[in-house]
Write a protein that holds these residues in place. Structure first.
Motif, mmCIF file in Angstrom:
data_model
loop_
_atom_site.group_PDB
_atom_site.id
_atom_site.type_symbol
_atom_site.label_atom_id
_atom_site.label_comp_id
_atom_site.label_asym_id
_atom_site.label_seq_id
_atom_site.Cartn_x
_atom_site.Cartn_y
_atom_site.Cartn_z
ATOM 1 N N THR A 1 1.942 14.906 49.976
ATOM 2 C CA THR A 1 2.258 16.596 50.431
ATOM 3 C C THR A 1 2.638 15.771 51.641
ATOM 4 N N THR A 2 1.463 15.132 52.987
ATOM 5 C CA THR A 2 2.236 15.818 53.686
ATOM 6 C C THR A 2 3.106 15.232 54.771
ATOM 7 N N PHE A 3 3.742 13.564 53.954
ATOM 8 C CA PHE A 3 4.498 13.450 54.647
ATOM 9 C C PHE A 3 6.115 13.829 54.400
ATOM 10 N N ALA A 4 6.191 14.663 53.244
ATOM 11 C CA ALA A 4 7.025 15.321 52.924
ATOM 12 C C ALA A 4 7.343 16.801 53.442
ATOM 13 N N VAL A 5 6.207 17.997 54.277
ATOM 14 C CA VAL A 5 5.916 18.540 54.861
ATOM 15 C C VAL A 5 6.246 18.130 55.895
ATOM 16 N N ALA A 6 5.823 16.920 56.873
ATOM 17 C CA ALA A 6 5.895 16.572 58.373
ATOM 18 C C ALA A 6 7.034 16.464 58.686
ATOM 19 N N THR A 7 7.909 15.470 57.342
ATOM 20 C CA THR A 7 9.455 15.629 57.526
ATOM 21 C C THR A 7 10.479 16.317 57.627
ATOM 22 N N ARG A 8 10.082 17.705 57.468
ATOM 23 C CA ARG A 8 10.819 18.584 56.850
ATOM 24 C C ARG A 8 10.460 19.836 58.121
ATOM 25 N N TRP A 9 9.480 19.927 58.514
ATOM 26 C CA TRP A 9 8.832 20.406 59.984
ATOM 27 C C TRP A 9 9.469 19.745 61.175
ATOM 28 N N SER A 10 8.948 18.482 60.667
ATOM 29 C CA SER A 10 9.456 17.804 62.711
ATOM 30 C C SER A 10 10.424 16.626 62.322
ATOM 31 N N ARG A 11 11.173 16.296 63.059
ATOM 32 C CA ARG A 11 11.864 15.314 62.841
ATOM 33 C C ARG A 11 11.199 13.863 63.638
ATOM 34 N N ARG A 12 10.177 14.484 64.686
ATOM 35 C CA ARG A 12 9.312 13.045 64.953
ATOM 36 C C ARG A 12 8.398 13.594 65.011
ATOM 37 N N ALA A 13 7.419 11.862 64.837
ATOM 38 C CA ALA A 13 5.767 12.148 64.212
ATOM 39 C C ALA A 13 5.106 12.752 65.555
ATOM 40 N N PRO A 14 3.863 12.981 65.309
ATOM 41 C CA PRO A 14 3.555 13.877 66.553
ATOM 42 C C PRO A 14 2.984 13.553 67.288
ATOM 43 N N LEU A 15 2.810 12.216 66.908
ATOM 44 C CA LEU A 15 1.204 11.000 67.704
ATOM 45 C C LEU A 15 2.465 10.058 68.668
ATOM 46 N N THR A 16 3.319 9.743 67.885
ATOM 47 C CA THR A 16 4.031 8.496 68.456
ATOM 48 C C THR A 16 5.198 9.118 69.704
ATOM 49 N N GLY A 17 5.521 10.698 68.992
ATOM 50 C CA GLY A 17 7.497 11.245 69.268
ATOM 51 C C GLY A 17 8.600 9.914 68.320
ATOM 52 N N LYS A 18 8.013 8.871 67.815
ATOM 53 C CA LYS A 18 9.571 8.243 67.438
ATOM 54 C C LYS A 18 9.616 9.703 65.505
ATOM 55 N N ALA A 19 11.077 9.362 65.880
ATOM 56 C CA ALA A 19 11.637 9.489 64.743
ATOM 57 C C ALA A 19 10.959 9.128 63.473
ATOM 58 N N TYR A 20 11.262 9.833 62.644
ATOM 59 C CA TYR A 20 11.019 9.211 61.097
ATOM 60 C C TYR A 20 11.719 8.892 60.522
ATOM 61 N N ALA A 21 10.942 8.117 59.993
ATOM 62 C CA ALA A 21 12.589 6.647 59.553
ATOM 63 C C ALA A 21 11.848 6.098 58.395
ATOM 64 N N ARG A 22 12.679 5.755 57.180
ATOM 65 C CA ARG A 22 12.531 4.656 55.741
ATOM 66 C C ARG A 22 12.178 3.661 56.512
ATOM 67 N N ARG A 23 11.058 2.452 56.252
ATOM 68 C CA ARG A 23 10.795 0.999 56.157
ATOM 69 C C ARG A 23 10.720 0.568 55.111
ATOM 70 N N LEU A 24 12.026 -0.298 54.910
ATOM 71 C CA LEU A 24 12.098 -0.755 53.181
ATOM 72 C C LEU A 24 11.766 -2.417 53.560
ATOM 73 N N LYS A 25 11.247 -2.865 53.303
ATOM 74 C CA LYS A 25 11.297 -4.081 52.045
ATOM 75 C C LYS A 25 11.661 -4.822 51.077
ATOM 76 N N SER A 26 12.048 -5.319 50.716
ATOM 77 C CA SER A 26 13.098 -6.604 50.072
ATOM 78 C C SER A 26 11.909 -6.695 49.147
ATOM 79 N N LEU A 27 11.664 -7.321 47.807
ATOM 80 C CA LEU A 27 10.872 -7.459 47.310
ATOM 81 C C LEU A 27 11.037 -9.088 46.563
ATOM 82 N N ASP A 28 10.379 -10.019 47.557
ATOM 83 C CA ASP A 28 10.718 -11.290 48.052
ATOM 84 C C ASP A 28 9.706 -12.115 47.585
ATOM 85 N N ARG A 29 9.764 -13.112 46.931
ATOM 86 C CA ARG A 29 8.391 -14.850 47.365
ATOM 87 C C ARG A 29 7.219 -13.885 48.099
#
Length: 156
Positions: free
Chosen positions: A62-90
């Motif tokens: 819920t926090t991430f859903a609201v935070a990403t709609r409220w602002s495009r940047r993380a409040p502590l770091t100022g960095k843009a929100y982005a998905r971090r995808l990791k492939s399912l590997d060995r």
């Protein structure tokens, strides 16, 4: 002038400490810092951990859903929100299996291990020492055994 605290600044560090204190208090309050409770969950005798983890997932989601709609940047770091995808590997599968075995043997995960110290469970220092030794061994293995860098990258 930016209202975002600088990473490494006093306000940033105080907020990180406050978050850690809240997390540790929650683990202690819910009894999840006790290895016996975790082991009972893993033996299908007590499902309290499932409700604690489920409640945490709902609050976090819920926090991430609201935070990403409220602002495009993380409040502590100022960095843009982005998905971090990791492939399912060995590495993901082996790492997850090793983590799971360690969790099952010790009855505690890394975050709860530190909270367990706060409730006076000092023998957990052996598990914490094992976590540090395992992380160090993995770093050496990755550095010398595979030739891959040990630092986290954007694809990790």
């Amino acid at each position: 002038m930016s209202r975002t605290p600088k990473r490494g600044g006093l306000l940033f560090n105080l907020l990180i400490v406050a978050g850690g204190l809240l997390f540790g208090f929650g683990l202690g309050f819910s009894h999840m810092a006790q290895p016996e409770v975790v082991l009972h969950f893993l033996q299908f005798e007590d499902f309290g951990l499932l409700f604690v983890m489920g409640g945490a997932a709902v609050v976090t989601g819920t926090t991430f859903a609201v935070a990403t709609r409220w602002s495009r940047r993380a409040p502590l770091t100022g960095k843009a929100y982005a998905r971090r995808l990791k492939s399912l590997d060995r590495n993901v599968l082996v790492g997850g299996a090793v983590f799971g075995v360690g969790w099952g043997l010790s009855g505690i995960c890394p975050g709860a291990a530190y909270a367990s110290l706060g409730i006076g469970n000092f023998p957990i220092l052996f598990a914490i020492g094992g976590m540090f030794a395992g992380a160090y061994a993995q770093g050496l293995w990755r550095k010398y055994g595979t030739g891959q860098p040990t630092a986290s990258t954007g694809t990790d």
